[in-house]
Design a protein around this motif. Structure first.
Motif, short mmCIF file in Angstrom:
data_model
loop_
_atom_site.label_atom_id
_atom_site.label_comp_id
_atom_site.label_asym_id
_atom_site.label_seq_id
_atom_site.Cartn_x
_atom_site.Cartn_y
_atom_site.Cartn_z
N ASP A 36 17.85 -3.78 -51.80
CA ASP A 36 16.63 -3.59 -51.04
C ASP A 36 15.70 -2.62 -51.78
OD1 ASP A 36 17.49 -0.97 -50.57
OD2 ASP A 36 18.13 -1.36 -48.51
N LYS A 37 14.57 -2.27 -51.17
CA LYS A 37 13.57 -1.44 -51.87
C LYS A 37 14.03 0.00 -52.07
CE LYS A 37 9.32 -2.25 -51.81
NZ LYS A 37 7.87 -2.47 -51.60
N LYS A 38 15.08 0.40 -51.37
CA LYS A 38 15.64 1.73 -51.57
C LYS A 38 16.78 1.75 -52.57
CE LYS A 38 14.35 3.41 -46.97
NZ LYS A 38 14.85 4.01 -45.70
N GLY A 39 17.06 0.58 -53.17
CA GLY A 39 18.15 0.50 -54.14
C GLY A 39 19.51 0.31 -53.51
N ASN A 40 19.58 0.05 -52.21
CA ASN A 40 20.86 -0.19 -51.55
C ASN A 40 21.35 -1.60 -51.84
OD1 ASN A 40 20.88 2.38 -50.19
ND2 ASN A 40 19.35 1.55 -48.78
N LEU A 41 22.64 -1.74 -52.05
CA LEU A 41 23.25 -3.03 -52.32
C LEU A 41 23.31 -3.86 -51.04
CD1 LEU A 41 24.86 -4.89 -54.30
CD2 LEU A 41 26.92 -3.70 -53.52
N LEU A 42 22.71 -5.04 -51.06
CA LEU A 42 22.72 -5.93 -49.89
C LEU A 42 23.85 -6.94 -49.98
CD1 LEU A 42 18.90 -6.60 -49.38
CD2 LEU A 42 20.37 -4.94 -48.20
N TRP A 43 23.96 -7.62 -51.12
CA TRP A 43 25.04 -8.58 -51.33
C TRP A 43 25.20 -8.87 -52.81
CZ3 TRP A 43 23.05 -12.67 -53.91
CH2 TRP A 43 21.75 -13.09 -53.65
N ASP A 44 26.31 -9.48 -53.15
CA ASP A 44 26.54 -9.95 -54.52
C ASP A 44 27.39 -11.20 -54.47
OD1 ASP A 44 29.58 -9.25 -55.56
OD2 ASP A 44 28.91 -7.87 -54.00
N HIS A 45 27.21 -12.05 -55.47
CA HIS A 45 28.02 -13.27 -55.60
C HIS A 45 28.28 -13.55 -57.07
CE1 HIS A 45 28.30 -14.80 -51.48
NE2 HIS A 45 27.10 -14.27 -51.29
N ALA A 46 29.39 -14.24 -57.34
CA ALA A 46 29.76 -14.63 -58.69
C ALA A 46 29.73 -16.15 -58.81
CB ALA A 46 31.16 -14.12 -59.04
N PHE A 47 29.40 -16.63 -60.00
CA PHE A 47 29.29 -18.05 -60.30
C PHE A 47 30.22 -18.33 -61.48
CE2 PHE A 47 25.85 -21.60 -60.57
CZ PHE A 47 26.83 -22.55 -60.80
N LYS A 48 31.35 -19.00 -61.23
CA LYS A 48 32.36 -19.23 -62.27
C LYS A 48 31.81 -20.16 -63.35
CE LYS A 48 37.17 -20.68 -62.84
NZ LYS A 48 38.38 -21.20 -62.14
N LEU A 49 32.03 -19.79 -64.62
CA LEU A 49 31.53 -20.58 -65.75
C LEU A 49 32.65 -21.16 -66.61
CD1 LEU A 49 28.49 -18.40 -66.91
CD2 LEU A 49 28.49 -20.45 -65.48
N ASP A 50 33.90 -20.89 -66.29
CA ASP A 50 35.04 -21.55 -66.94
C ASP A 50 35.04 -21.41 -68.45
OD1 ASP A 50 36.45 -22.52 -64.71
OD2 ASP A 50 35.03 -24.16 -64.48
N ASN A 51 34.69 -20.23 -68.96
CA ASN A 51 34.74 -19.98 -70.41
C ASN A 51 33.90 -20.98 -71.21
OD1 ASN A 51 36.50 -17.67 -70.49
ND2 ASN A 51 38.15 -19.05 -69.90
#
Length: 507
Positions: A381-396
């Motif tokens: 958010d605008k205060k630098g707080n973490l809202l969410w994260d996700h990973a996207f697998k790329l299989d090397n």
């Protein structure tokens, strides 16, 4: 749709009014020879696409014919231009901005002459040629259009340098405040709204800790701001991207790691106000909820148990990743950082022989490309707080360059991540402020029924880029066979472009 299928989808929580899908409404194919040069594809946003290449055909004077084509957003060709260029010209860069395409060449292989440049109107194909004199041998890495100027960045004797060229006056100058002993050019980012641009420099501060300095310039090369980030003593800032100034603050985000290391341990987000006031926050990879989702379930569970044990003992979390940061996007009051984790791969080859009458064996190492494990999307958010994260697998996934594989688009309340590999397009869509995600995969659509791909395409990466609105485009070269349609060649090699979008409506 039958009753059983409705019931099954309802059990999965899928809305019954439709199923999300990847759509590919348009495609073009150009038949090419096995030895043909690849086309370069450049987005012109709502104005369509431009493609060009050295055709290797010659005119009567021995000059190479470079082929340029313009397509609209329905992938219909609007014009073609064939331009004669000197045979020793080497392509060095290209960029599109506000109706113009600039293509930069190097005049000869030894970097001691000029940079010829084409400035082409996207609407008409009319072209003006410039010659940018090189005052010093620059190892060129960046090329951007800013209004009626171009900005070139690189190194001279391992020192960063940024050069500003005015296309109206042909004036050339080095930007002030860049050339220094202990710096590294991270990126040059044009700002679309006001013809300014930002230069990010990695440099050592007074405490011998690597930080990132933001330098802002107007299109006339005047320095507007120079602001080094005030990082902590034990945190090197390794890579970064920046958003445009929103009238109050400018935000930067990237990766950080321990001193004297090129490996990252987490991500940071910083804000800078015009008066110089700063705020910076750090998030270890262990603080992210989904960073390790690319792993197998059992391994991810072991990592998370280890994180929890170290937290209970108040011990630091020490994860080491090579991470390249590609984009940092402002979406109203949210900011989304996109990066990709990778590692370099080296292999050995052996050869044997006789030296001095005795058998001997040699072991040599060679670089075999980069392997990408996963991409991450982190939202603040605008205060630098973490809202969410996700990973996207790329299989090397293997690539010989650190080029961007996953591209991102923001559509209403959804964040769409998309990449293409092994004949398929895959999207990961994040909705409802990070609480819901779905992954969809679909084969790259071919032009004709009964077209099939030859096996040797199985491990190729198709280029994919964000285009305009909700659309992406995927492009590459395919070997296609069709034994059913007599109007087509049994086997053909084509350069293709597919228009692609994620359709969340299921229509």
């Amino acid at each position: 749709m039958g009753i059983r299928l409705y019931w099954f989808l309802a059990m999965l929580g899928v809305p019954l009014f439709g199923i999300a899908q990847i759509i590919q409404p348009d495609r073009i194919e150009i038949e090419v020879e096995s030895t043909s040069n690849e086309f370069v594809v450049v987005s012109a946003d709502e104005n369509g696409l431009l493609i060009f290449r050295d055709s290797e055909e010659r005119n009567p004077k021995g000059k190479h014919i470079w082929e340029f084509r313009k397509y609209n957003t329905a992938l219909k060709q609007e014009w073609r231009r064939d331009l004669a260029m000197e045979s020793d010209y080497i392509l060095r860069g290209y960029d599109y901005d506000k109706g113009q395409l600039c293509v930069l060449f190097q005049d000869g292989p030894y970097q001691d002459r000029s940079w010829p440049m084409l400035n082409m109107s996207v609407e008409t194909g009319d072209t003006v040629q410039h010659f940018i004199n090189r005052v010093a041998p620059v190892n060129l890495e960046y090329f951007e259009i800013v209004g009626q100027t171009v900005v070139l960045g690189g190194q001279i004797n391992y020192k960063p340098v940024v050069i500003h060229y005015d296309m109206l006056t042909s004036r050339l100058r080095a930007l002030p405040g860049i050339f220094q002993e202990d710096g590294e050019l991270i990126d040059i980012i044009p700002n679309e709204n006001d013809n300014t641009f930002d230069v990010l420099i990695g440099e050592m501060n007074d405490n011998r800790v690597k930080t990132v300095t933001l330098k802002a310039y107007d299109q006339y090369s005047n320095l507007l701001q120079s602001a080094p980030l005030n990082t902590e003593d034990r945190k090197n800032l390794l890579d970064a991207q920046v958003t445009e100034f929103d009238g109050e603050k400018q935000f930067l985000a990237g990766t950080y790691g321990p001193r004297r290391s090129r490996y990252s341990r987490g991500v940071f987000i910083a804000s800078i106000q015009p008066n110089g006031e700063q705020d910076i926050k750090y998030y270890n990879y262990g603080d992210l909820n989904n960073f390790f989702n690319y792993m197998r379930d059992k391994r991810e569970a072991r990592i998370k148990r280890r994180i929890e044990r170290r937290r209970q003992k108040n011990k630091a979390l020490k994860f080491n990743y090579r991470m390249v940061i590609h984009e940092f996007i402002a979406d109203n009051d949210k900011y989304i950082l996109l990066g990709e984790a990778y590692y370099p791969k080296y292999n050995s080859y052996y050869y044997s022989g006789f030296y001095g009458g005795y058998p001997s064996r040699y072991d040599n190492m060679y670089f075999d490309g980069y392997r990408f494990t996963h991409a991450i999307a982190v939202c603040f958010d605008k205060k630098g707080n973490l809202l969410w994260d996700h990973a996207f697998k790329l299989d090397n996934v293997k690539s010989m360059q650190l080029k961007q594989l996953v591209h991102v688009n923001v559509q209403n309340d959804s964040v769409v991540l998309m990449y293409s590999y092994e004949k398929e397009i895959t999207t990961k869509v994040i909705k409802n402020n990070g609480e819901y995600e779905e992954t969809t995969t679909k084969a790259i659509k071919l032009a004709n029924e009964n077209d099939t791909l030859k096996n040797k395409n199985d491990s190729e990466i198709a280029g994919i880029e964000k285009w305009y609105g909700e659309y992406f485009y995927v492009h590459g070269t395919q070997d296609i066979k069709n034994s059913q349609n007599r109007s087509l060649d049994l086997k053909r090699k084509v350069f293709f472009i597919n228009k692609v979008a994620y359709d969340g409506s299921g229509s």
